[in-house]
Design a protein around this motif. Structure first.
Motif, PDB file in Angstrom:
ATOM      1  N   PHE A 174       0.831  -1.207   0.000  1.00 34.02           N
ATOM      2  CA  PHE A 174       0.000   0.000   0.000  1.00 34.02           C
ATOM      3  C   PHE A 174       0.865   1.255   0.000  1.00 34.02           C
ATOM      4  O   PHE A 174       1.604   1.510   0.954  1.00 34.02           O
ATOM      5  N   THR A 175       0.746   2.029  -1.054  1.00 38.28           N
ATOM      6  CA  THR A 175       1.470   3.294  -1.129  1.00 38.28           C
ATOM      7  C   THR A 175       0.810   4.318  -0.211  1.00 38.28           C
ATOM      8  O   THR A 175      -0.287   4.089   0.318  1.00 38.28           O
ATOM      9  N   VAL A 176       1.468   5.450  -0.041  1.00 35.14           N
ATOM     10  CA  VAL A 176       0.878   6.538   0.736  1.00 35.14           C
ATOM     11  C   VAL A 176      -0.436   6.980   0.088  1.00 35.14           C
ATOM     12  O   VAL A 176      -1.421   7.254   0.780  1.00 35.14           O
TER      13      VAL A 176
ATOM     14  N   ASP B 208      -7.291 -13.132   0.107  1.00 33.71           N
ATOM     15  CA  ASP B 208      -8.116 -12.028   0.592  1.00 33.71           C
ATOM     16  C   ASP B 208      -7.450 -10.681   0.323  1.00 33.71           C
ATOM     17  O   ASP B 208      -8.138  -9.685   0.053  1.00 33.71           O
ATOM     18  N   GLN B 209      -6.130 -10.627   0.386  1.00 34.03           N
ATOM     19  CA  GLN B 209      -5.418  -9.396   0.033  1.00 34.03           C
ATOM     20  C   GLN B 209      -5.713  -9.009  -1.415  1.00 34.03           C
ATOM     21  O   GLN B 209      -5.929  -7.832  -1.719  1.00 34.03           O
ATOM     22  N   LYS B 210      -5.734 -10.001  -2.295  1.00 32.83           N
ATOM     23  CA  LYS B 210      -6.013  -9.741  -3.706  1.00 32.83           C
ATOM     24  C   LYS B 210      -7.427  -9.214  -3.883  1.00 32.83           C
ATOM     25  O   LYS B 210      -7.654  -8.254  -4.645  1.00 32.83           O
ATOM     26  N   ILE B 211      -8.392  -9.812  -3.170  1.00 30.86           N
ATOM     27  CA  ILE B 211      -9.785  -9.345  -3.256  1.00 30.86           C
ATOM     28  C   ILE B 211      -9.873  -7.895  -2.816  1.00 30.86           C
ATOM     29  O   ILE B 211     -10.546  -7.069  -3.449  1.00 30.86           O
ATOM     30  N   PHE B 212      -9.200  -7.573  -1.722  1.00 29.67           N
ATOM     31  CA  PHE B 212      -9.238  -6.208  -1.201  1.00 29.67           C
ATOM     32  C   PHE B 212      -8.612  -5.227  -2.185  1.00 29.67           C
ATOM     33  O   PHE B 212      -9.180  -4.165  -2.461  1.00 29.67           O
ATOM     34  N   ARG B 213      -7.441  -5.589  -2.729  1.00 33.59           N
ATOM     35  CA  ARG B 213      -6.747  -4.689  -3.652  1.00 33.59           C
ATOM     36  C   ARG B 213      -7.547  -4.501  -4.948  1.00 33.59           C
ATOM     37  O   ARG B 213      -7.677  -3.385  -5.446  1.00 33.59           O
ATOM     38  N   VAL B 214      -8.093  -5.585  -5.471  1.00 34.14           N
ATOM     39  CA  VAL B 214      -8.929  -5.482  -6.678  1.00 34.14           C
ATOM     40  C   VAL B 214     -10.174  -4.660  -6.361  1.00 34.14           C
ATOM     41  O   VAL B 214     -10.643  -3.867  -7.183  1.00 34.14           O
ATOM     42  N   GLY B 215     -10.683  -4.825  -5.144  1.00 34.33           N
ATOM     43  CA  GLY B 215     -11.853  -4.063  -4.723  1.00 34.33           C
ATOM     44  C   GLY B 215     -11.609  -2.570  -4.698  1.00 34.33           C
ATOM     45  O   GLY B 215     -12.518  -1.781  -5.007  1.00 34.33           O
ATOM     46  N   MET B 216     -10.406  -2.167  -4.329  1.00 31.25           N
ATOM     47  CA  MET B 216     -10.076  -0.734  -4.339  1.00 31.25           C
ATOM     48  C   MET B 216     -10.240  -0.163  -5.749  1.00 31.25           C
ATOM     49  O   MET B 216     -10.790   0.929  -5.936  1.00 31.25           O
TER      50      MET B 216
END
Length: 214
Positions: free
Chosen positions: A62-64, A108-116
């Motif tokens: 996660f970038t700033v 789950d990390q992938k789901i969250f990142r794709v969700g963003m």
């Protein structure tokens, strides 16, 4: 060290239980890992004061800018009110990034990142602007739609099916806010221990809940 890390295991479980009830009683993504999550050598901020002192820094992938984006999502879910600052003032975005990095499985990390990305695309489809450029009214309308979508999904979701990304975001936004100093002392009533035992206290409808002790 964040406010969340300072909480005892019992208080972490209590915080997760309370937010879970608010979200319908479904178990959190990340499970027991949320109770033992540790920041390691990263310096995520627990509130805006600490953020100013340490300065922004990437957390995992996660970038700033990602954290600022999550801050805005969380602040739309939990905005400033006459009684309390909102989620952004509690630096909930960095908290969300930390919890995804330290407690979520790679899937789950992938789901969250794709969700963003999906949330931003949905905003562009609905309002012709990205989420960061949208007005507060546009943001609220979008997240209201996504919340209804995730509620409908939860009702028919099979146990082995992936979680809805907005469910993940809402869980972490609420958990981060209600375990921050702002959430504890402003959104909820807080009284330091020691103090006498009060088995029964009067309650007036509409009063905020009491915060559990750290």
């Amino acid at each position: 060290m964040t406010d969340f890390e300072k909480l005892s295991g019992i208080d972490r479980r209590e915080a997760i239980k309370r937010v879970s009830v608010l979200l319908g009683g479904v178990a959190f993504v990340g499970g027991s890992s949320l109770m033992t999550a540790c920041a390691g050598d990263r310096p995520p901020a627990a509130d805006s004061t600490q953020a100013a002192a340490t300065g922004p820094a990437p957390i995992g992938e996660f970038t700033v800018a990602d954290q600022q984006y999550l801050d805005e999502i969380a602040d739309t879910i939990l905005p400033t009110t006459p009684k309390s600052p909102g989620a952004k003032a509690a630096a909930t975005g960095p908290f969300m990034a930390l919890m995804v990095t330290d407690t979520y499985t790679p899937a789950d990390q992938k789901i969250f990142r794709v969700g963003m990305s999906a949330l931003d695309a949905a905003c562009d489809t609905a309002h012709k602007v990205g989420f960061m450029q949208a007005t507060p009214e546009q943001r609220t309308a979008l997240l209201t739609t996504l919340d209804a979508e995730q509620h409908a999904y939860q009702k028919t979701r099979k146990p082995d099916a992936p979680q809805h990304y907005f469910r993940m975001m809402k869980e972490l936004a609420m958990l981060g806010f209600f375990t921050s100093e702002i959430g504890y002392t402003k959104a909820m009533r807080y009284k330091e221990t020691p103090g006498k035992y009060e088995p029964c206290l009067p309650y007036v409808a509409g009063e905020t809940t009491w915060a559990s002790h750290a």
